[in-house]
Design a protein around this motif. Structure first.
Motif, PDB file in Angstrom:
ATOM      1  N   THR A   1       7.355   6.412   0.010  1.00 42.02           N
ATOM      2  CA  THR A   1       8.224   5.339   0.493  1.00 42.02           C
ATOM      3  C   THR A   1       9.598   5.888   0.868  1.00 42.02           C
ATOM      4  N   THR A   2       9.998   5.642   2.113  1.00 39.61           N
ATOM      5  CA  THR A   2      11.340   6.026   2.553  1.00 39.61           C
ATOM      6  C   THR A   2      12.240   4.800   2.545  1.00 39.61           C
ATOM      7  N   VAL A   3      13.500   4.992   2.127  1.00 43.04           N
ATOM      8  CA  VAL A   3      14.421   3.874   1.926  1.00 43.04           C
ATOM      9  C   VAL A   3      15.776   4.192   2.553  1.00 43.04           C
ATOM     10  N   ALA A   4      16.355   3.203   3.219  1.00 45.67           N
ATOM     11  CA  ALA A   4      17.727   3.277   3.717  1.00 45.67           C
ATOM     12  C   ALA A   4      18.533   2.189   3.024  1.00 45.67           C
ATOM     13  N   ILE A   5      19.717   2.534   2.524  1.00 47.68           N
ATOM     14  CA  ILE A   5      20.511   1.598   1.725  1.00 47.68           C
ATOM     15  C   ILE A   5      21.903   1.466   2.314  1.00 47.68           C
TER      16      ILE A   5
ATOM     17  N   THR B   1      17.943   2.714  10.972  1.00 46.24           N
ATOM     18  CA  THR B   1      17.212   3.883  10.480  1.00 46.24           C
ATOM     19  C   THR B   1      15.727   3.574  10.378  1.00 46.24           C
ATOM     20  N   ALA B   2      14.895   4.462  10.895  1.00 48.94           N
ATOM     21  CA  ALA B   2      13.446   4.302  10.770  1.00 48.94           C
ATOM     22  C   ALA B   2      13.053   4.607   9.323  1.00 48.94           C
ATOM     23  N   CYS B   3      12.545   3.607   8.626  1.00 48.64           N
ATOM     24  CA  CYS B   3      12.211   3.765   7.209  1.00 48.64           C
ATOM     25  C   CYS B   3      11.180   2.712   6.819  1.00 48.64           C
ATOM     26  N   ASP B   4      10.651   2.847   5.615  1.00 45.30           N
ATOM     27  CA  ASP B   4       9.717   1.838   5.114  1.00 45.30           C
ATOM     28  C   ASP B   4      10.464   0.605   4.605  1.00 45.30           C
ATOM     29  N   VAL B   5      11.559   0.832   3.868  1.00 44.69           N
ATOM     30  CA  VAL B   5      12.305  -0.278   3.253  1.00 44.69           C
ATOM     31  C   VAL B   5      13.797  -0.126   3.557  1.00 44.69           C
TER      32      VAL B   5
ATOM     33  N   GLY C   1       0.779  -1.241   0.000  1.00 45.58           N
ATOM     34  CA  GLY C   1       0.000   0.000   0.000  1.00 45.58           C
ATOM     35  C   GLY C   1       0.800   1.275   0.000  1.00 45.58           C
ATOM     36  N   ARG C   2       2.095   1.218  -0.363  1.00 38.94           N
ATOM     37  CA  ARG C   2       2.920   2.427  -0.354  1.00 38.94           C
ATOM     38  C   ARG C   2       3.285   2.836  -1.774  1.00 38.94           C
TER      39      ARG C   2
END
Length: 411
Positions: free
Chosen positions: A211-215, A287-291, A205-206
């Motif tokens: 959408t926030t992402v940490a890599i 890190t607080a993120c979606d993905v 549903g995003r």
């Protein structure tokens, strides 16, 4: 030669599920690899290994990595993952991997890699198609192949062509085709990871812009994923290299940061904006993120640090970045882990599409084919998953299925 089953680090405890959940059934213990061979460098004492997990039509594919601390168990685990990748994307080959326990920054690294490939030449001539991996760029391994008179690392497959010179020219044109993010052969794997992230986010549903992402990792895979996620409108809020983590809650200027990387994939801190926080290297994992996208080393997420992860989805861009026990813990918490042999398989799938003539030097055809296949696979896996099923990798694992691939004909 004695072959024994080799497993990923970490024990396999019972999954901690809610009282009403049905306990998932783990897949059967995996078989031993087809072949495992050790090499010792006479000049440096470095150890190296070739593990062929499966041979299909006399051929296996998988990159060669170099890092201090590399082990045979690691290489075997990666080779098993390659068997899963080739099966999941219906490629007419098996899975293998090469690995060398040596520092890729050592000035002797090129010569060590050359001697390793020379020792493996009977397999590289006829059975093993290799490519870049951690610590080894495609340009570096192609340099080694040229030294050894084999022109390009797809040599074993190209040798099966009725016109090897024309096939080599076609492959090289595809590898060096220009895309908005760089040479097609360098970015295709990261593009596939980006599509896996976007598909997983949509399945929960995003939309991309929310959408926030940490890599973790800004090399070929992580950097490519970051670039194409940024292009798609996702907010990349954290990037980590070997030096540390760069963080901006409003989203990082990914293209500008990637342009400052050196040949070891490290971002020049002198060119980082003052508004960007510079944090410790491992801060990216919490890190607080979606993905969260682990795109660096294997076994980065373990039982010791997985409790700090604050993401809803993990998309594995590195090979084997999560230990078994950590993955079970994450699953019990309701965190979806899209396995490496799906999420990062774009590079090997595309390489074989190129070899088999299914794509050429127009990057748009390659992007369209990979987008369609990656989106379909990831959407189905994530949308149909519940934590009580166990890790997504159990449903995605097709390595035990008896395959009857199309004949391997390289045009």
């Amino acid at each position: 030669m004695t072959l024994t089953p080799i497993e990923r680090p970490g024990s396999v405890p019972a999954v901690s599920m809610p009282p009403t959940a049905l306990a998932p059934v783990a897949p059967a213990r995996r078989r031993s690899p087809y072949l495992r061979m050790e090499w010792v460098d006479a000049e440096t004492g470095a150890l190296g290994w070739l593990v062929v997990d499966s041979l299909v039509q006399g051929m296996a594919t998988g990159g060669t990595r170099m890092r201090s601390g590399c082990t045979v168990n690691e290489v075997a685990d990666l080779a098993y993952g390659m068997s899963n990748k080739t099966a999941a994307f219906d490629l007419p080959v098996g899975g293998a991997k090469g690995g060398i326990d040596f520092d890729p920054k050592d000035p002797r690294a090129l010569d060590v890699l050359t001697r390793f490939c020379d020792a493996m030449k009977p397999y590289l001539d006829h059975h093993w198609v290799t490519a870049e991996d951690l610590g080894v760029t495609q340009d570096l391994i192609d340099t080694v192949f040229a030294r050894l008179g084999m022109s390009q690392s797809y040599h074993a497959a190209i040798a099966r062509s009725s016109n090897p010179e024309a096939t080599t020219a076609r492959v090289m044109a595809g590898l060096h085709a220009h895309t908005p993010g760089g040479a097609l052969g360098d970015v295709i794997g990261g593009y596939g990871v980006a599509q896996a992230v976007l598909a997983a986010a949509r399945a929960t549903g995003r939309p991309a812009h929310d959408t926030t992402v940490a890599i973790q990792g800004v090399g070929t895979m992580g950097g490519g994923a970051a670039f194409y996620l940024h292009e798609a409108g996702a907010k990349v809020i954290a990037l980590a290299d070997a030096v540390g983590t760069l963080y901006d809650a409003d989203g990082l200027d990914v293209p500008a940061l990637l342009d400052t990387r050196d040949r070891f994939g490290e971002i020049d801190r002198d060119q980082v904006s003052a508004t960007v926080l510079q944090l410790p290297r491992d801060a990216v994992l919490s890190t607080a993120c979606d993905v969260l996208v682990p795109a660096a080393v294997s076994y980065a997420i373990t039982a010791d640090n997985c409790a700090s992860i604050d993401a809803s989805i993990i998309v594995e861009a590195a090979n084997a970045p999560t230990t078994i026990d950590a993955e079970l813990d994450l699953t019990a918490r309701g965190i979806a882990v899209v396995p490496d042999f799906i999420a990062n398989a774009g590079a090997v799938a595309w390489a074989w599409w190129l070899l088999l003539g299914r794509v050429g030097d127009d990057y748009r055809d390659s992007f369209a084919m990979l987008d369609a296949q990656m989106t379909s696979k990831v959407t189905s896996l994530v949308a149909e998953w519940t934590p009580s099923d166990g890790p997504i990798r159990w449903a995605a694992d097709v390595s035990a299925i008896v395959r009857n691939p199309e004949p391997l004909v390289v045009p």
